[in-house]
Design a protein around this motif. Structure first.
Motif, PDB file in Angstrom:
ATOM      1  N   TYR A   7      27.563  24.023   2.254  1.00 41.74           N
ATOM      2  CA  TYR A   7      28.704  24.649   2.917  1.00 41.74           C
ATOM      3  C   TYR A   7      28.666  26.167   2.804  1.00 41.74           C
ATOM      4  CZ  TYR A   7      30.933  20.042   3.116  1.00 41.74           C
ATOM      5  OH  TYR A   7      31.220  18.738   3.375  1.00 41.74           O
ATOM      6  N   ILE A   8      29.204  26.815   3.827  1.00 42.41           N
ATOM      7  CA  ILE A   8      29.501  28.244   3.779  1.00 42.41           C
ATOM      8  C   ILE A   8      30.964  28.365   3.376  1.00 42.41           C
ATOM      9  CG2 ILE A   8      29.529  30.427   5.051  1.00 42.41           C
ATOM     10  CD1 ILE A   8      27.696  29.067   7.121  1.00 42.41           C
ATOM     11  N   GLU A   9      31.253  29.134   2.332  1.00 44.04           N
ATOM     12  CA  GLU A   9      32.626  29.246   1.839  1.00 44.04           C
ATOM     13  C   GLU A   9      33.289  30.514   2.364  1.00 44.04           C
ATOM     14  OE1 GLU A   9      35.184  29.449  -2.347  1.00 44.04           O
ATOM     15  OE2 GLU A   9      33.011  29.074  -2.388  1.00 44.04           O
ATOM     16  N   PHE A  10      34.520  30.368   2.825  1.00 45.35           N
ATOM     17  CA  PHE A  10      35.319  31.492   3.303  1.00 45.35           C
ATOM     18  C   PHE A  10      36.623  31.552   2.517  1.00 45.35           C
ATOM     19  CE2 PHE A  10      32.764  30.010   6.829  1.00 45.35           C
ATOM     20  CZ  PHE A  10      32.316  31.167   7.458  1.00 45.35           C
ATOM     21  N   ASN A  11      37.004  32.751   2.074  1.00 51.51           N
ATOM     22  CA  ASN A  11      38.359  32.885   1.575  1.00 51.51           C
ATOM     23  C   ASN A  11      39.286  33.137   2.772  1.00 51.51           C
ATOM     24  OD1 ASN A  11      38.302  35.675   2.263  1.00 51.51           O
ATOM     25  ND2 ASN A  11      37.558  36.225   0.222  1.00 51.51           N
ATOM     26  N   ARG A  12      40.568  33.161   2.525  1.00 49.23           N
ATOM     27  CA  ARG A  12      41.534  33.261   3.617  1.00 49.23           C
ATOM     28  C   ARG A  12      41.324  34.527   4.459  1.00 49.23           C
ATOM     29  NH1 ARG A  12      46.762  30.905   4.237  1.00 49.23           N
ATOM     30  NH2 ARG A  12      48.040  32.052   5.733  1.00 49.23           N
ATOM     31  N   GLN A  13      41.088  35.649   3.796  1.00 49.58           N
ATOM     32  CA  GLN A  13      40.940  36.917   4.509  1.00 49.58           C
ATOM     33  C   GLN A  13      39.708  36.905   5.405  1.00 49.58           C
ATOM     34  OE1 GLN A  13      40.717  40.321   1.920  1.00 49.58           O
ATOM     35  NE2 GLN A  13      40.648  41.799   3.592  1.00 49.58           N
ATOM     36  N   ASN A  14      38.598  36.424   4.889  1.00 49.26           N
ATOM     37  CA  ASN A  14      37.365  36.389   5.687  1.00 49.26           C
ATOM     38  C   ASN A  14      37.489  35.434   6.871  1.00 49.26           C
ATOM     39  OD1 ASN A  14      36.153  38.209   3.976  1.00 49.26           O
ATOM     40  ND2 ASN A  14      35.148  36.644   2.725  1.00 49.26           N
ATOM     41  N   TRP A  15      38.144  34.279   6.629  1.00 50.63           N
ATOM     42  CA  TRP A  15      38.320  33.318   7.713  1.00 50.63           C
ATOM     43  C   TRP A  15      39.234  33.885   8.802  1.00 50.63           C
ATOM     44  CZ3 TRP A  15      35.963  29.022   9.256  1.00 50.63           C
ATOM     45  CH2 TRP A  15      36.599  28.200  10.193  1.00 50.63           C
ATOM     46  N   ALA A  16      40.321  34.522   8.399  1.00 55.16           N
ATOM     47  CA  ALA A  16      41.275  35.089   9.358  1.00 55.16           C
ATOM     48  C   ALA A  16      40.618  36.141  10.240  1.00 55.16           C
ATOM     49  CB  ALA A  16      42.465  35.688   8.622  1.00 55.16           C
ATOM     50  N   SER A  17      39.619  36.847   9.707  1.00 52.26           N
ATOM     51  CA  SER A  17      38.959  37.902  10.480  1.00 52.26           C
ATOM     52  C   SER A  17      38.115  37.352  11.621  1.00 52.26           C
ATOM     53  CB  SER A  17      38.073  38.752   9.556  1.00 52.26           C
ATOM     54  OG  SER A  17      36.948  38.004   9.114  1.00 52.26           O
ATOM     55  N   LEU A  18      37.888  36.037  11.647  1.00 46.91           N
ATOM     56  CA  LEU A  18      37.065  35.433  12.691  1.00 46.91           C
ATOM     57  C   LEU A  18      37.821  35.236  14.001  1.00 46.91           C
ATOM     58  CD1 LEU A  18      35.251  32.722  10.543  1.00 46.91           C
ATOM     59  CD2 LEU A  18      34.410  34.988  11.190  1.00 46.91           C
ATOM     60  N   SER A  19      39.155  35.332  13.954  1.00 46.19           N
ATOM     61  CA  SER A  19      39.954  35.176  15.174  1.00 46.19           C
ATOM     62  C   SER A  19      39.692  36.350  16.103  1.00 46.19           C
ATOM     63  CB  SER A  19      41.438  35.110  14.821  1.00 46.19           C
ATOM     64  OG  SER A  19      42.203  34.802  15.959  1.00 46.19           O
TER      65      SER A  19
END
Length: 309
Positions: A7-19
């Motif tokens: 798996y590739i792990e994302f914290n909330r901030q990194n994931w939110a930046s993908l929008s």
């Protein structure tokens, strides 16, 4: 030695930046309230930061699947029937699967390339109470043996083969039973979401598994003590609301309990049934999912694990 993970792990901030700006606008506060479960805490910020990037990712997967379908048909010189993109959502009782499923259904339907998004829960594929009682397994409702897996597999096969109309049995949480004369009719949706605690489980007696038909799968995860607390909180809310309905299966059992008695009953049910099911049948399937969403004690999703391609 470096530990490798699938798996590739994302914290909330990194994931939110993908929008990005191509993702359709989020829900209104009123729409969100209608989609949330009884004691679910989901904010518009959560939709913006977690669900919109997930919607965009699934949109890309759907597009790639549609393109592959077209290219394969062209190569084989056949006109294959349209088949839905199927998403499976798994996780424990009370972890918030239904809210996630409804949110994704609403958000994904806002993309113009796949507006028809249907949702089916596996509760309808439980054996009726009469059969569970006859087999003396009412206290194992929700365990693998309480489901008509062969019927569920046939349903999934009909959906994936492009059958124009497929029927799914319905379940009532009020009567705590399958509704004998009511069915949902699924007519070639662009996307079908299948939600249930058992959708990633495997059974040795069947040559196919439900997850064999999935194009994408999600596991909603949280610490067990948090899920247990959410379950007990929901039980107390139901005691004050749905259980007061004379038509409720639980009316005579729990409606007149004191808060302390209800708390004890909920803890007993969690320990003897739901926690056992979680450890024996649900948690072992977590790493079979393509995406894991990890919730914190306040219901917020802080970490996301996406399986590498």
């Amino acid at each position: 030695m470096k530990r490798y993970s699938p798996y590739i792990e994302f914290n909330r901030q990194n994931w939110a930046s993908l929008s990005d700006s191509h993702t359709p606008l989020p829900l209104t506060e009123q729409e969100l309230e209608q989609l949330k479960g009884l004691n679910e805490h989901v904010s518009l910020q959560e939709v913006q930061e977690i669900y919109l990037p997930l919607t965009h990712l699934i949109h890309l997967y759907v597009g790639a699947s549609q393109q592959l379908h077209q290219l394969t048909g062209s190569f084989l010189h056949i006109q294959a029937p349209k088949t839905p993109f199927i998403i499976g959502i798994a996780g424990s009782v009370a972890v918030g699967k239904s809210t996630t499923a409804r949110l994704l259904q609403t958000l994904l339907s806002r993309w113009h390339t796949h507006r028809k998004v249907d949702l089916v829960t596996t509760d309808g594929f439980l054996y009726p109470n009469a059969i569970l009682e006859k087999r003396n397994i009412m206290n194992r409702k929700g365990f693998p043996e309480s489901y008509d897996i062969k019927r569920l597999i046939r349903f999934m096969g009909d959906i994936k083969s492009g059958k124009p109309e497929v029927r799914a049995p319905q379940y009532s949480h009020l009567t705590y039973d399958v509704l004998p004369d009511q069915e949902s009719i699924i007519q070639t949706p662009d996307i079908l979401i299948v939600e249930g605690i058992n959708v990633l489980q495997v059974k040795k007696e069947t040559p196919l598994f439900v997850s064999d038909f999935f194009d994408f799968s999600i596991f909603i995860d949280a610490n067990e003590q948090d899920i247990a607390r959410w379950y007990i909180e929901r039980f107390q809310l139901l005691r004050q609301t749905a259980f007061q309905n004379p038509d409720s299966y639980f009316h005579g059992r729990f409606s007149n309990l004191s808060e302390e008695e209800a708390d004890a009953a909920a803890k007993h049910t969690w320990k003897t049934i739901n926690a056992r099911n979680l450890h024996e049948n649900i948690l072992p399937t977590r790493e079979r999912a393509q995406l894991i969403m990890k919730k914190e004690a306040d219901h917020s999703i802080q970490n996301i694990f996406l399986r590498k391609l």
